[in-house]
Every structure is written in C-alpha cells, then in structure tokens.
Write an enzyme that holds these catalytic residues in place. Structure first.
Site, PDB file in Angstrom:
ATOM      1  N   SER A 140       0.819  -1.135  -0.005  1.00  0.00           N
ATOM      2  CA  SER A 140       0.143   0.079   0.015  1.00  0.00           C
ATOM      3  C   SER A 140       0.958   1.357  -0.085  1.00  0.00           C
ATOM      4  O   SER A 140       2.124   1.281   0.565  1.00  0.00           O
ATOM      5  CB  SER A 140      -0.863   0.031   1.125  1.00  0.00           C
ATOM      6  OG  SER A 140      -1.450   1.341   1.497  1.00  0.00           O
ATOM      7  N   TYR A 153      -2.248  -0.866  10.592  1.00  0.00           N
ATOM      8  CA  TYR A 153      -2.502  -0.930   8.808  1.00  0.00           C
ATOM      9  C   TYR A 153      -0.921  -0.867   8.103  1.00  0.00           C
ATOM     10  O   TYR A 153      -0.579  -1.842   7.529  1.00  0.00           O
ATOM     11  CB  TYR A 153      -3.525  -0.423   8.383  1.00  0.00           C
ATOM     12  CG  TYR A 153      -3.557  -0.706   6.938  1.00  0.00           C
ATOM     13  CD1 TYR A 153      -4.275  -1.948   6.319  1.00  0.00           C
ATOM     14  CD2 TYR A 153      -3.251   0.228   5.966  1.00  0.00           C
ATOM     15  CE1 TYR A 153      -4.374  -2.045   5.082  1.00  0.00           C
ATOM     16  CE2 TYR A 153      -3.348   0.099   4.627  1.00  0.00           C
ATOM     17  CZ  TYR A 153      -4.178  -1.294   4.184  1.00  0.00           C
ATOM     18  OH  TYR A 153      -3.950  -1.459   2.822  1.00  0.00           O
TER      19      TYR A 153
END
Length: 247
Positions: A140, A153
């Site tokens: 990401s 995350y």
C-alpha cells in the site's frame, strides 16, 4: 507471457482480486480463485467461464496454513502446476492507536502479514522444484509513507514491502528463478472501507476515497502487465494512484 499461466489469486471474491481474475482470464490465464465467500467465488468463476475463460475456485482463509496448502493442491490437481500467486487478501480497519481496537490490530496482522507468509510457504516448494514462479503481493502507499490512523495497517504493509524485497534478493542469490512484484495501491474503491469500525476514521477515509478513489480494474491491469513480462525482464515495484493524489 500470460497465456496459459496458472495463477492463484487470494482475496478473489471482490475488488482487486475479482477484477484481476477477470482481466487475466480474458488474456488466457488459468485462474484459481481463493476467498472465504464461496457464493461469490462460484459466481465469478461462472462469469469467467461464460466469457470464454478458465477458472476454478477453492474456499480459502489465508490465516490458515492448511487452506493455503489446499488451494495449491487444487491448482495442481486441475492444471498440473502453479506459475504465479497473487497475494491480494487484506483488511483495513484503521483507527488511531488511542482507540485501542486491539482485536482489529490482531486481525490485520493475521490477514495482512500471516496471510502473505502462509501463501508463500504453500507455493514455495512448487516454485523451488520447478525452478520458476512469480509471487505478487499487495502492499500500500501506507507501506511507503506513514499516515495518522494507519499505525497498525501501515505496519503490516511495511512488512510486506520488506519481506518481498528480501525474498527477491534471496531468490537472486539462490538462483531459483522466482520473481517478485509488489504493488503499492493508493485509494482503490473496494470493500476495504467496510472493514473500518471507527467512525472518525471511516468518515475521513470516505471523504478521501470519494475524491481520489480509482477503480480496482486499474490495479488489475498492472498485475496483468507484471505477469505478462518476459521472464528475463523484472519490474519489482508498482505504485498506482490517481494523477492528482496527495501522497
């Protein structure tokens, strides 16, 4: 080239996984779909078959090593081999650390980290034996830069970044011919937003995605490009987002 490659896709029941399965099946890949929702997998496989492609599916919880081993066995039983695995399954219940959503922290570690490790562990013996293979994983932009609300995350995605880079180095040193590709998507309009239970975080992410979100098929095309590269050409990292992204 991509035609006739046998590709396992985790998190294949929606979003990037579904879009990628349809994209590469249309180009001749034989896709093996894995996710927890059997009804969705069945429908996607039927859609691919109806369009002239070839797809099978296996219910898969990436946090379970035995499920990962089972989907590799299913691919081999049907197609005789595995050429690539796309480690796409992930969750994103972001929140500030002070919210202490510890159960969600554990979930992100289990899916985003252990899910990748389990997938690699399941397919690695096949790739070593055949001296070829392609491992693709989703990190990401949060695995490249720190953002408030994404401590856990982002940490899982930084892990994916480091793990995939070391895996690439080790494969080169060992001469296994195993290739890697790591994707760094920005705001992609998928079901990930539905995993956010913290209202403040959810409201902020909704606004961000409404402004900058792009369709999953944009990522699918990048995966297709990576799979389609000749084996003597390697591109290891792909960052994908809108041209006006703020990160």
């Amino acid at each position: 080239m991509i035609k006739d490659k046998v590709v396992i896709i985790t998190g294949a029941s929606s979003g990037i996984g579904e879009a990628t399965a349809k994209e590469i099946a249309a180009k001749g890949a034989k896709v093996v779909l894995g996710a927890r929702r059997e009804d969705r997998l069945r429908q996607i496989a039927e859609d691919i078959s109806a369009a002239g492609g070839e797809a099978i599916y296996q219910v898969l919880d990436v946090t379970k090593p035995e499920d990962n081993a089972a989907i590799v066995a299913r691919a081999k039983d049907r197609f005789g081999r595995v050429d690539a695995i796309f480690l796409n399954a992930g969750v994103m219940p972001v929140s500030n650390v002070s919210a202490l959503k510890t159960a969600e922290w554990k979930q992100m570690v289990d899916v985003n980290i252990n899910g990748v490790l389990n997938g690699v562990a399941a397919v690695m013996p096949e790739f070593l034996a055949q001296k070829s293979g392609h491992i693709l994983a989703v990190s990401s932009v949060a695995g490249l830069k720190a953002y408030p609300g994404t401590a856990i995350y982002g940490g899982t995605k930084w892990f994916v970044r480091d793990f995939m880079e070391v895996l690439r180095m080790e494969a080169a040193m060992e001469g296994t011919n195993i290739r890697t590709a790591t994707l760094y998507p920005a705001a992609i309009n998928t079901e990930l937003l539905e995993t956010i239970t913290d209202k403040q975080a959810a409201d902020g992410m909704q606004g961000l995605y409404q402004t900058f979100g792009i369709a999953p098929d944009r990522i699918a095309k990048v995966v297709s490009f990576a799979l389609d590269l000749p084996e003597d050409v390697t591109v290891n990292e792909f960052t994908v987002g809108p041209a006006n992204q703020p990160w």
